[in-house]
Design a protein around this motif. Structure first.
Motif, short mmCIF file in Angstrom:
data_model
loop_
_atom_site.label_atom_id
_atom_site.label_comp_id
_atom_site.label_asym_id
_atom_site.label_seq_id
_atom_site.Cartn_x
_atom_site.Cartn_y
_atom_site.Cartn_z
N GLU A 140 1.40 -0.84 0.41
CA GLU A 140 0.41 0.21 -0.03
C GLU A 140 1.13 1.34 0.01
O GLU A 140 1.44 1.29 0.71
N THR A 141 0.76 2.10 -1.10
CA THR A 141 1.19 3.37 -1.02
C THR A 141 0.82 5.02 -1.80
O THR A 141 0.92 5.24 -2.16
N SER A 142 -0.64 5.05 -1.48
CA SER A 142 -1.93 5.46 -2.13
C SER A 142 -1.35 6.85 -1.79
O SER A 142 -1.94 7.74 -2.31
N CYS A 143 -0.82 6.97 0.03
CA CYS A 143 -0.58 8.42 -0.10
C CYS A 143 1.02 8.21 1.09
O CYS A 143 1.80 8.87 0.02
N ASP A 144 0.50 8.62 2.65
CA ASP A 144 1.80 9.45 2.58
C ASP A 144 2.74 7.67 3.51
O ASP A 144 3.37 8.53 4.42
N SER A 194 5.95 5.03 7.92
CA SER A 194 5.28 7.37 7.77
C SER A 194 5.90 7.74 7.12
O SER A 194 6.96 7.82 7.93
N GLN A 195 5.30 8.55 7.03
CA GLN A 195 6.56 9.53 6.31
C GLN A 195 5.27 10.91 7.03
O GLN A 195 6.36 12.59 6.28
N THR A 196 5.06 11.45 8.01
CA THR A 196 4.20 12.29 8.87
C THR A 196 5.34 13.52 8.71
O THR A 196 4.82 14.14 9.10
N ASP A 197 6.96 12.90 9.78
CA ASP A 197 7.62 13.98 9.53
C ASP A 197 7.84 14.87 8.51
O ASP A 197 8.38 16.24 8.94
N LEU A 198 8.37 13.88 7.57
CA LEU A 198 8.33 14.64 6.46
C LEU A 198 7.33 15.14 5.68
O LEU A 198 7.85 16.68 5.46
N HIS A 199 6.09 15.43 5.92
CA HIS A 199 5.57 16.09 5.39
C HIS A 199 5.10 17.05 6.69
O HIS A 199 4.42 18.07 6.63
N ALA A 252 9.87 8.37 -1.28
CA ALA A 252 10.19 8.43 0.10
C ALA A 252 10.04 7.61 0.24
O ALA A 252 10.57 6.15 0.98
N HIS A 253 8.57 6.73 -0.71
CA HIS A 253 8.09 5.27 -1.39
C HIS A 253 9.08 4.16 -1.15
O HIS A 253 9.23 3.29 -1.35
N GLY A 271 1.44 9.57 -8.93
CA GLY A 271 3.18 9.18 -8.11
C GLY A 271 3.46 8.05 -6.99
O GLY A 271 4.47 7.22 -7.27
N ALA A 272 2.75 8.23 -6.42
CA ALA A 272 2.92 7.25 -5.03
C ALA A 272 2.18 5.76 -5.15
O ALA A 272 2.82 4.65 -4.59
N LEU A 273 1.68 5.83 -5.98
CA LEU A 273 0.77 4.44 -6.42
C LEU A 273 1.17 3.56 -6.96
O LEU A 273 1.63 2.53 -7.38
N LEU A 274 1.98 4.49 -8.01
CA LEU A 274 2.88 3.69 -9.11
C LEU A 274 3.95 3.07 -8.44
O LEU A 274 4.07 2.21 -8.58
#
Ligand code: KG4
Ligand code: ZN
Length: 333
Positions: free
Chosen positions: A7-11, A30-35, A49-50, A85-88
Motif C-alpha cells: 500500500e503506497t497510495s498516500c503518505d 510513516s512519512q508523517t515527519d517528512l510532511h 520516500a516510498h 506517483g505514490a501509487l505507481l
C-alpha cells in the motif's frame, strides 16, 4: 493462502503478509515527519520516500512473517484512489514480485481495503452491510449487498472528515495529522460548549458536507480572539468533533435501517476516533444493529487490509494483468 499486500497510495509505505485473514506481519514506514512542516502531504516527496522505504520494508515484512518470496501465493496492491506517483511505486514493486515469483497479481481499491480491514479480525459476518468510510480523502456511505459489490449511497460534497480534522488542528497549532491530536484534546472538553452547525443532518439523503462546519469553527476562533476572549481548545475540539460525529452516526444508522441491513462496518483513519466508536456502538446497539470496526492500527492506512481484500478476490479467481496502471480517481464499484 499466503498473500503479500503493498500500500503506497498516500503518505504511508506499508507492506504486510496475511495468511487466511490472519496477519503474519504488518509494517508501516510513516512519512508523517517528512510532511508535517508543510502541514499536509507533498506528492513528490511522498513518491520519493516510498521508493526509498519499500524494498527494505518488503524484506522485513517477509522476515517477520517467517516466509520467503517463493511462499507467496498472491500479491495484492492498492491501484487507487490516491496520489498517482505514490501509487505507481507500490504497483511497480507488486508487478516485479508477482512476475518474479509467478504468484498472481491482484489490484485492490484502497477504500475496499478499509472496509475489509474488518474481516481480518472478525471474520466476515453475513452480508449485506452498510459501510461508513471516513478517511483523510473520503467520507462516504456504501451499501454492500454481497462481498465485493458496492453501491455508494452518498458522500461528502466538499471536504472529507479527516481533512476537516486536519485543518482545524492546524488552526489550533496542533500539528499534522490532526485527527489523533483533536481526539485527545476533545476528551478534556465539553461537546456541548459551542453549538456548531450539523450540516445536511436533515437533508434526507446520505450526503455529507464539512466545509461549512470548518468555516464556522474558524470564524468562531477569530470572533473570540477579536473580542479579547481566550478560546478553550478542548471545548472547541470536543464541540467540533461532536458536530461531525452526530451527523455521521445518524446517517449511518438511518442508512442501515432504510436498507434493512443488520450489520454496520466502519473503515478509514477517522474510525480511530474515540467518540465516533463510542457513539456508533451505543446507538447502533440501541437500534438493534451490529457495529464492527477494526482495531486502531488497522483503521489508518496499512497493507494488511489490502492483502485481505486481495486474497478474497484471488480466491474468487480474479486476476489483474501486468498492464494495470495507477488510477488516482478509482471509484468503489
Ligand atoms: O485512512 P487514512 O489513514 O488515510 C487516508 O486514506 O486518507 O486516514 C487518515 C485521516 C487523517 O485525516 C487523520 O487526521 C484521521 O484519519 N484520523 C483521525 C483519527 N486518527 C486519524 N481523525 C479523527 N480522530 C482520530 N483519532
Ligand atoms: Zn486510507
Amino acid at each position: 493462502m499466503i498473500v503479500l499486500g503493498i500500500e503506497t497510495s498516500c503518505d504511508e509505505t506499508a507492506v504486510a503478509v496475511v495468511e487466511d485473514r490472519r496477519v503474519r506481519s504488518n509494517l508501516i514506514a510513516s512519512q508523517t515527519d517528512l510532511h508535517a512542516r508543510f502541514g499536509g502531504v507533498v506528492p513528490e516527496l511522498a513518491s520519493r520516500a516510498h521508493v526509498e522505504a519499500l524494498n527494505p520494508l518488503l524484506d522485513r515484512a517477509l522476515e517477520e512473517a517467517g516466509c520467503r518470496f517463493s511462499d507467496l501465493e498472491g500479491v495484492a496492491v492498492t491501484v487507487g484512489p490516491g496520489l498517482v506517483g505514490a501509487l505507481l511505486v507500490g504497483i511497480s514493486a507488486a508487478k516485479a514480485v508477482a512476475y518474479a515469483t509467478g504468484a498472481p497479481l491482484i489490484g485492490v481499491n484502497h477504500l475496499e481495503g478499509h472496509i475489509w480491514a474488518n474481516f481480518l479480525e472478525h471474520g466476515p459476518p453475513e452480508p449485506p452491510y452498510v459501510c461508513l468510510v471516513v478517511s483523510g480523502g473520503h467520507t462516504m456511505l456504501v451499501h454492500m449487498p454481497e462481498e465485493h459489490r458496492y453501491e455508494v449511497l452518498g458522500q461528502t460534497v466538499d471536504d472529507a472528515a479527516g481533512e476537516a480534522f486536519d485543518k482545524i488542528a492546524r488552526c489550533l497549532g496542533r500539528g499534522f495529522p490532526g485527527g489523533p491530536a483533536l481526539d485527545a484534546l476533545a476528551r478534556e472538553g465539553d461537546p456541548n460548549a459551542i453549538a456548531f452547525p450539523r450540516a445536511m443532518a436533515d437533508s434526507g439523503d446520505y450526503d455529507f458536507s464539512l466545509s461549512g462546519l470548518k468555516t464556522a469553527v474558524l470564524r468562531y476562533v477569530r470572533a473570540e480572539t477579536e473580542a479579547g476572549r481566550t478560546v478553550n481548545p478542548a471545548d472547541l475540539a470536543a464541540s467540533f468533533q461532536e458536530a461531525v460525529v452526530d451527523v455521521q452516526v445518524a446517517k449511518t444508522i438511518r442508512a442501515a435501517l432504510e436498507k434493512g441491513v443488520r450489520t454496520i462496518l466502519l473503515g478509514g483513519g477517522v474510525v480511530a476516533n474515540t467518540r465516533l466508536r463510542e457513539r456508533i456502538s451505543a446507538e447502533g446497539a440501541a437500534a438493534g444493529l451490529r457495529v464492527l470496526y477494526p482495531s486502531l492500527e488497522l483503521c489508518t492506512d496499512n497493507a494488511a487490509m489490502i492483502a485481505c481484500a486481495g486474497a478474497s478476490r484471488l480466491a474468487r479467481g480474479e486476476r489483474t494483468g501486468f498492464d494495470v496502471e495507477a488510477d488516482p480517481g478509482l471509484e468503489l464499484a
